[in-house]
Design a protein around this motif. Structure first.
Motif, PDB file in Angstrom:
ATOM      1  N   ARG A 187      46.349  46.402  42.259  1.00 37.77           N
ATOM      2  CA  ARG A 187      45.668  47.031  42.921  1.00 37.77           C
ATOM      3  C   ARG A 187      46.124  48.401  43.327  1.00 37.77           C
ATOM      4  N   LYS A 243      53.072  34.719  48.121  1.00 35.14           N
ATOM      5  CA  LYS A 243      51.939  34.995  47.023  1.00 35.14           C
ATOM      6  C   LYS A 243      52.454  34.131  45.662  1.00 35.14           C
ATOM      7  N   SER A 265      42.449  41.220  45.570  1.00 35.53           N
ATOM      8  CA  SER A 265      43.397  39.980  45.831  1.00 35.53           C
ATOM      9  C   SER A 265      43.308  39.383  47.355  1.00 35.53           C
ATOM     10  N   GLU A 291      48.285  35.769  42.435  1.00 30.77           N
ATOM     11  CA  GLU A 291      48.001  36.637  43.400  1.00 30.77           C
ATOM     12  C   GLU A 291      48.793  37.770  43.545  1.00 30.77           C
ATOM     13  N   LEU A 306      47.491  40.290  41.131  1.00 30.23           N
ATOM     14  CA  LEU A 306      46.279  41.173  41.646  1.00 30.23           C
ATOM     15  C   LEU A 306      46.762  41.971  42.744  1.00 30.23           C
ATOM     16  N   GLU A 307      47.629  42.026  43.579  1.00 27.75           N
ATOM     17  CA  GLU A 307      47.976  42.732  44.714  1.00 27.75           C
ATOM     18  C   GLU A 307      48.628  43.933  43.852  1.00 27.75           C
TER      19      GLU A 307
END
Length: 634
Positions: free
Chosen positions: A417, A406, A474, A410, A413-414
């Motif tokens: 979350r 990633k 994500s 990214e 965002l992961e």
């Protein structure tokens, strides 16, 4: 008379039984090693303190010691200078915090090198062993770790012979000829009872267990989260253990046959460790147990050796993780708290393993819930133990962040979350200050509580294992890849026209779903390199009529396995829990397989203004409570 006998028993002697003095082996300014973990020779240390006349400035080196650590108390600062490779226990932590002691960061696998190559030469090693057997061999028992290297490297080995020390198998033995002096003293091993699991650790354990496949080899530690992981491995098969340590949680899994080490590719058939810590039940379990072997840290913690285990799963914890994936594990800001330990050894080894998975598992917040442990940037003074390049998975009670391959955006965002919901918005705003996030990417993740406390389910469909979970913001790139995998026919069936492009902006809008209102679920297939979307099912809420319109798309290679049916049944259950009145669908007349899925679920055909489409509806209020259809939940 009893006092005289006690004093005689506590006398330091040589092998012939002749009394000797500490000053025969230790001089002022020397460096000594003190035994590790549950094998701290407390009686030996006490005896040294009681007989330390004219000795001072002795440097003590050690790793974690489950002891009252008397040598680190302020009253002994002139006698001992403490140097710890792993901080633990009140007295050691306070001594380091107050500047009376030092912390030396080092990988556990490399500490033996410091002794063997005389980078930190040892004048004496103070260790605890079992009494010798008929062949003259004592066992290092529950703590072989770096003790083995200290014994081989020190000029003098001074041992506490403890009849309560288990005799463990493996490379754990030392012959009496290697011991220069000893003290016979019974000492009960410290017991660390199983931590009481709370809801947060339970959920982390459930999520982490879903990353462990049957036949995997695992490394775990001690505490609430490791215990929760082990609890949720109870239905797994043919697991192996290659771990720096084990605790009580391993016992029942070995007795039940879940851990049998049959499919290991290194030390096949054996649970291998460097030390253990737990209750007396654990110490009794490892005593003379031929199925558990203890080896030195340079062997067990070697990333090269760890990687010899296929499907190696390394599970470690952290103090905080930043949004790029950097892991802080040994300090809270400027306060050193623990140590590097074996985390990097096992993370690296798991990365190199065929099918391996390095996992960092931690609660999303501090105990009081006031501070996020997923952070926009590392706390000032905090040190990175595991780099952003080493991390594959991060797990909290809110899910699994997959960082494999990633980008920084990214990854952020992961990780947002799986942060606590109350910190997600501020984390997204923080990340915009330093890393590029497109303006259209403005939604933070929302949950689907109707799926359960753990928002993923495992299914076996067509003989393959899949995961059903919510679609996440994500997933932007995953959805884009999913779109470009479709044939023209699939795109026509789903969108009723031939779409040729799925931009990042379009993909972002499709994955940035308010799951509390609308619904977007997906089936994914996961391997050690990440996840691939196999199917997506959605409904769009229509507030005016308290209904929702349903749509599906399935990867061509996964059709006829029941994915659409399974997704639809899950959506019906969620719609019922949300008290929706109806589910609606519009299906092309020539899409016979999808029409059949809806009809089998109880949808009835209705009037459609478009001749090419068929309208269907399902009265949710008339639906009975459905039983779970998955064979294993996360």
């Amino acid at each position: 008379m009893e006092e005289i006998e006690k004093n005689l028993v506590m006398q330091l002697t040589d092998k012939s039984g002749t009394p000797v003095l500490w000053q025969d082996f230790i001089k002022s300014g020397n460096r000594i090693f003190i035994g590790s973990n549950a094998a701290v020779p407390n009686a030996l240390v006490d005896n040294l303190i009681d007989n330390s006349a004219h000795l001072h400035d002795i440097e003590t080196v050690h790793i974690l010691t489950f002891s009252d650590n008397v040598w680190a108390k302020p009253e002994h600062k002139d006698l001992f200078k403490v140097n710890s490779f792993f901080i633990g226990g009140k007295n050691v932590r306070e001594a380091i915090s107050e500047g009376r002691a030092d912390y030396t960061p080092c990988f556990i696998s490399e500490i033996p090198t410091l002794f063997k190559q005389n980078i930190l030469p040892l004048d004496a090693a103070l260790v605890m062993v079992s009494p010798p057997d008929e062949y003259g061999y004592c066992s290092l028992g529950v703590s072989v770790d770096v003790v083995a290297a200290a014994v081989k490297s020190a000029k003098y080995v001074i041992a506490q012979l403890n009849p309560l020390m288990p005799r463990t198998n493996g490379h754990s033995f030392i012959h009496v000829n290697q011991i220069h002096a000893w003290l016979e003293a019974e000492q009960k091993l410290p017991e660390i009872p199983d931590a009481v699991m709370d809801q947060v650790s339970e959920r982390i354990g459930q999520y982490t267990a879903t990353l462990v496949e049957n036949g995997a080899t695992i490394q775990v530690g001690i505490g609430k989260i490791p215990n929760a992981v082990l609890k949720y491995l109870a239905n797994h098969k043919d697991l192996g253990v290659h771990s720096e340590m084990i605790s009580d949680g391993i016992i029942d899994l070995m007795l039940s046959g879940v851990i049998n080490n049959r499919r290991k590719t290194f030390h096949k058939g054996k649970t291998v460790v460097t030390f253990c810590i737990g209750t007396q039940r654990l110490y009794d379990f490892v005593d003379k147990n031929q199925h558990v072997e203890f080896y030195p840290s340079e062997h067990i913690n070697s990333p090269v050796n760890i990687a010899k285990n296929d499907n190696m799963v390394a599970i470690n914890s952290a103090i905080e993780v930043d949004l790029t994936g950097q892991v802080v594990s040994d300090s809270i800001g400027y306060q050193f708290y623990s140590g590097i330990g074996g985390q990097v050894d096992f993370v690296r080894g798991a990365w190199l393993s065929k099918g391996g998975k390095p996992i960092i598992a931690l609660p999303s917040t501090t105990k009081d819930g006031e501070i996020s442990r997923i952070v926009a940037h590392i706390t000032e003074g905090g040190g990175v133990v595991t780099s952003r390049g080493h991390v594959a998975y991060v797990v909290t009670e809110y899910g699994i962040a997959d960082l494999v391959g990633k980008s920084i955006r990214e990854r952020a965002l992961e990780l947002i979350r799986i942060a606590h919901p109350k910190f997600r918005e501020s984390l997204l705003q923080e990340v915009r200050k330093h890393y590029w996030v497109p303006p259209y990417q403005d939604n933070t993740p929302t949950s689907v509580p109707e799926l359960g406390s753990v928002e993923l389910k495992k299914f076996t469909l067509g003989g393959e294992r899949f995961i059903l979970r919510p679609l996440f913001p994500s997933d932007e790139r995953r959805l884009q890849e999913f779109f470009y995998s479709h044939t023209k026919e699939t795109l026509m069936m789903r969108y009723n026209h031939h779409m040729t492009q799925m931009t990042r902006e379009s993909s972002c809008k499709l994955v940035s779903v308010n799951q509390h209102q609308d619904l977007a679920l997906c089936f994914t297939k996961r391997d050690h390199l990440g996840e691939v979307i196999q199917a997506v099912g959605r409904y769009y809420y229509i507030e005016a009529i308290n209904a929702a319109e349903v749509a599906f798309v399935i990867r061509e290679t996964q059709r006829s396995k029941g994915m659409a049916t399974t997704l639809l049944l899950q959506m019906i259950k969620i719609a019922k829990k949300r008290n929706l009145s109806k589910l609606l669908a519009c299906v092309r007349r020539d899409n016979a397989p999808m029409l059949k899925v809806f009809e089998n679920a109880g949808f009835v055909k209705g009037y459609s203004e478009d001749f090419d489409e068929i309208s269907l509806s399902l009265n949710i209020e008339e639906q009975p409570e459905e039983q779970e259809t998955d064979d294993e939940q996360g």
